[in-house]
Design a protein around this motif. Sequence first.
Motif, PDB file in Angstrom:
ATOM      1  N   SER A 212       0.850  -1.183   0.000  1.00 23.88           N
ATOM      2  CA  SER A 212       0.000   0.000   0.000  1.00 23.88           C
ATOM      3  C   SER A 212       0.881   1.228   0.000  1.00 23.88           C
ATOM      4  CB  SER A 212      -0.902  -0.006   1.234  1.00 23.88           C
ATOM      5  OG  SER A 212      -1.730  -1.139   1.240  1.00 23.88           O
ATOM      6  N   MET A 213       0.267   2.392  -0.215  1.00 24.04           N
ATOM      7  CA  MET A 213       1.024   3.631  -0.200  1.00 24.04           C
ATOM      8  C   MET A 213       0.326   4.645   0.690  1.00 24.04           C
ATOM      9  SD  MET A 213       2.263   3.976  -4.156  1.00 24.04           S
ATOM     10  CE  MET A 213       3.639   5.014  -3.738  1.00 24.04           C
ATOM     11  N   LEU A 214       1.105   5.489   1.305  1.00 23.33           N
ATOM     12  CA  LEU A 214       0.590   6.516   2.193  1.00 23.33           C
ATOM     13  C   LEU A 214       0.654   7.860   1.486  1.00 23.33           C
ATOM     14  CD1 LEU A 214      -0.192   7.611   5.026  1.00 23.33           C
ATOM     15  CD2 LEU A 214       2.258   7.745   5.505  1.00 23.33           C
TER      16      LEU A 214
ATOM     17  N   PRO B  49      -3.517   4.841   9.731  1.00 26.30           N
ATOM     18  CA  PRO B  49      -3.437   6.146   9.056  1.00 26.30           C
ATOM     19  C   PRO B  49      -4.086   7.267   9.854  1.00 26.30           C
ATOM     20  CG  PRO B  49      -5.013   4.717   7.954  1.00 26.30           C
ATOM     21  CD  PRO B  49      -4.292   3.870   8.950  1.00 26.30           C
ATOM     22  N   LYS B  50      -4.844   6.928  10.902  1.00 31.00           N
ATOM     23  CA  LYS B  50      -5.455   7.959  11.735  1.00 31.00           C
ATOM     24  C   LYS B  50      -4.546   8.395  12.882  1.00 31.00           C
ATOM     25  CE  LYS B  50     -10.166   6.347  10.750  1.00 31.00           C
ATOM     26  NZ  LYS B  50     -11.434   5.867  11.357  1.00 31.00           N
ATOM     27  N   ASP B  51      -3.446   7.656  13.075  1.00 32.09           N
ATOM     28  CA  ASP B  51      -2.516   7.966  14.157  1.00 32.09           C
ATOM     29  C   ASP B  51      -1.563   9.064  13.686  1.00 32.09           C
ATOM     30  OD1 ASP B  51      -0.597   8.097  16.136  1.00 32.09           O
ATOM     31  OD2 ASP B  51      -0.561   5.920  16.467  1.00 32.09           O
ATOM     32  N   ARG B  52      -1.879  10.313  14.051  1.00 35.69           N
ATOM     33  CA  ARG B  52      -1.100  11.447  13.565  1.00 35.69           C
ATOM     34  C   ARG B  52       0.346  11.424  14.056  1.00 35.69           C
ATOM     35  NH1 ARG B  52      -4.540  11.957  10.138  1.00 35.69           N
ATOM     36  NH2 ARG B  52      -5.499  13.917   9.492  1.00 35.69           N
TER      37      ARG B  52
ATOM     38  N   ILE C 204      -0.462  17.880   8.276  1.00 39.42           N
ATOM     39  CA  ILE C 204      -1.029  16.722   7.598  1.00 39.42           C
ATOM     40  C   ILE C 204      -2.522  16.985   7.398  1.00 39.42           C
ATOM     41  CG2 ILE C 204      -1.508  14.250   7.731  1.00 39.42           C
ATOM     42  CD1 ILE C 204       0.994  13.981   9.476  1.00 39.42           C
ATOM     43  N   ILE C 205      -2.909  17.164   6.171  1.00 35.24           N
ATOM     44  CA  ILE C 205      -4.310  17.457   5.848  1.00 35.24           C
ATOM     45  C   ILE C 205      -5.143  16.183   5.861  1.00 35.24           C
ATOM     46  CG2 ILE C 205      -5.881  18.476   4.153  1.00 35.24           C
ATOM     47  CD1 ILE C 205      -3.935  20.450   5.445  1.00 35.24           C
ATOM     48  N   ASP C 206      -4.595  15.137   5.278  1.00 35.56           N
ATOM     49  CA  ASP C 206      -5.361  13.898   5.189  1.00 35.56           C
ATOM     50  C   ASP C 206      -4.404  12.741   4.950  1.00 35.56           C
ATOM     51  OD1 ASP C 206      -7.628  12.285   5.134  1.00 35.56           O
ATOM     52  OD2 ASP C 206      -7.804  12.410   2.960  1.00 35.56           O
TER      53      ASP C 206
END
Length: 357
Positions: A14-16, A37-40, A60-62
């Motif tokens: 996968s890619m971030l 991906p929700k862990d800032r 980090i916007i999203d």
Amino acid sequence: MKSVIAPSVQSPPSMLKLHDFCNRASWVIDPARPFDPKDRSVLETRVRAAIGDRTTPFEIIDASVWSVNRLYAPEYRQGRVLCMGDAVHRHPPTNGLGQNTSIADAFNLAWKLKFVLDGKAGSSLLDTYSAERAPIGRQIVERANRTLFEMGAIPAAIGIVPGQSTEDRWERVLTLSDDTEEARARRAALDEAVKLQDFGFNAIGVELGYRYRVGARVDDGTPEPIPPGPSDICYQATTWPGARLPHAWIELGRRTVSTLDVVGHGRFVLLTGPGGGAPWRAAAEQARERTGVQITVHEIGTSHGMLRDPLLQWRAVREVSDNGAVLVRPDAHVAWRAATADQASKLPAVMAELLRL
């Protein structure tokens, strides 16, 4: 309509996706080290590591997880349904051909659909859309995925594998130049891995050199030209029917333009030269009377015309004589060509065949 997407899916990493001052970047994520991906805090740590600086401000916007696809449709038409773009080919962004391929789908379909709806072509002309574009879509999908996986040969040659710590990875990088048998072996493997990237980063052959071998084309009896190297990499300019019209610089009045600038715009265009004007204009009028389709005739390199060939670039790639002609479809692909004006009388029948009338 049942799905026509071929079930040929692989599962690469996968890619971030991150956003940093309106500039987007992507990092391949180690599948052995999953993350939320929700862990800032995790994302911020990865961004800091990527940019190598702890003071640069960013937001980090999203963040979202995206999976690489290897999907292509074996056909693009079923009855009244015609598909294009991401609906029929999905693949990673390697080679950078996704948007070009989708736009080419549109160029191919648009003129055919209009001609059929206007009653100037038989409905079977729409079948040529799938026949021409589906092989190209599959080629792009397979090529993009092959390139993506071959990129993995570089970290593998260095000695970077999933599950390693950051410290272990840096150790493999920093010892690559050591004077040891093990480091020499890794450097040799890296040389071979880098050579593989030529396939992925030099895609002009597949980007511009693809040819329609079946469909809305009329063969001229000549063999298909063979590129001087791998067809994916090497582009060979040709006016062979089915190929994209070659670019050549010519002059229109006082302006320098491309041969591609004088074709398209929803028209069939016939390109000829000295001595070809009269016979080909007469043939174009006969073709219009038979099919109802206007053909724009351009004379290139004549003493009286607006289109000049001062650098002889068009002469070098046209592959027909001065009074021969190249018939170009509205999507800038060659439909047919004639070596000399002696074949001008064939033009009405050629147009009827192209339009499936």
